[in-house]
Write a protein that holds these residues in place. Structure first.
Motif: not given
Length: 203
Positions: A86-90, A79-82, A20-24
């Motif tokens: 960790v992965l949002s910038r990437l 999952g969203v917090i992680l 969900m975070g990646a798609v958003f």
């Protein structure tokens, strides 16, 4: 419900939160890079959350037959917090790179089409125009030469037929004048033009 099923559900929810975070982030980057109108953003947010809810429910149904427990929301939150930790910038950098790569590819394809198709067609068109212009000029030049060559024969033929054509012309002139053909033609043309204009007004 067994402990293994519960742990499987937590892991699936954690992965769902990451997705969900990646798609958003991906859709936010795309909407910003493509400069969507601002009034589209609330609509896209609603569509995103509806799609995310459907996907999460499908995953939950596949893992524990759709039972909603506290650890389901805990797994999603972790999952969203992680993801954002960790992965949002990437993901944002990767999304921007992919958009730039697609733009570069499209620009390259457009230049390739222009170089292999558009420019040859334009060059061929210009070549045809030049050839036609040269051919027309050459034809006119040759025609003038032919006229100059034939003119003496025309003058000679006119001089030879003069004794016949001059009496014939004097004999036909009274009939031509009596019929007043030139005058009738002069009156007929304005009448025809007037009728043509009136017909166009009716249309």
């Amino acid at each position: 419900m067994t402990l293994s099923v519960q742990w499987l559900t937590v892991v699936m929810m954690l992965l769902s939160g990451l997705g969900m975070g990646a798609v958003f982030d991906g859709y936010r980057v795309v909407s910003h890079e493509l400069r969507f109108p601002r009034w589209w953003l609330p609509v896209l947010d609603i569509v995103y959350w509806m799609a995310a809810a459907v996907v999460v429910f499908r995953v939950l149904y596949a893992s524990n037959n759709g039972e909603v427990r506290a650890y389901v929301f805990l797994g999603l939150a972790i999952g969203v917090i992680l993801y954002y930790w960790v992965l949002s910038r990437l993901v944002i950098l990767l999304s921007k790179w992919l958009i730039g790569a697609v733009r570069s590819l499209i620009a390259f394809l457009l230049k390739l089409v222009d170089f292999l198709l558009i420019k040859p067609i334009l060059a061929l068109y210009r070549l045809v125009i030049v050839i036609l212009g040269f051919g027309s000029a050459l034809t006119i030049f040759l025609l003038k030469i032919v006229i100059q060559l034939v003119r003496p024969f025309g003058l000679l033929l006119r001089w030879m037929l003069g004794p016949v054509t001059r009496p014939l012309g004097r004999w036909l002139t009274p009939y031509w004048q009596s019929m007043r053909i030139a005058e009738r033609i002069g009156k007929l043309i304005p009448a025809f033009v007037q009728r043509w204009k009136s017909w166009l007004r009716r249309k």
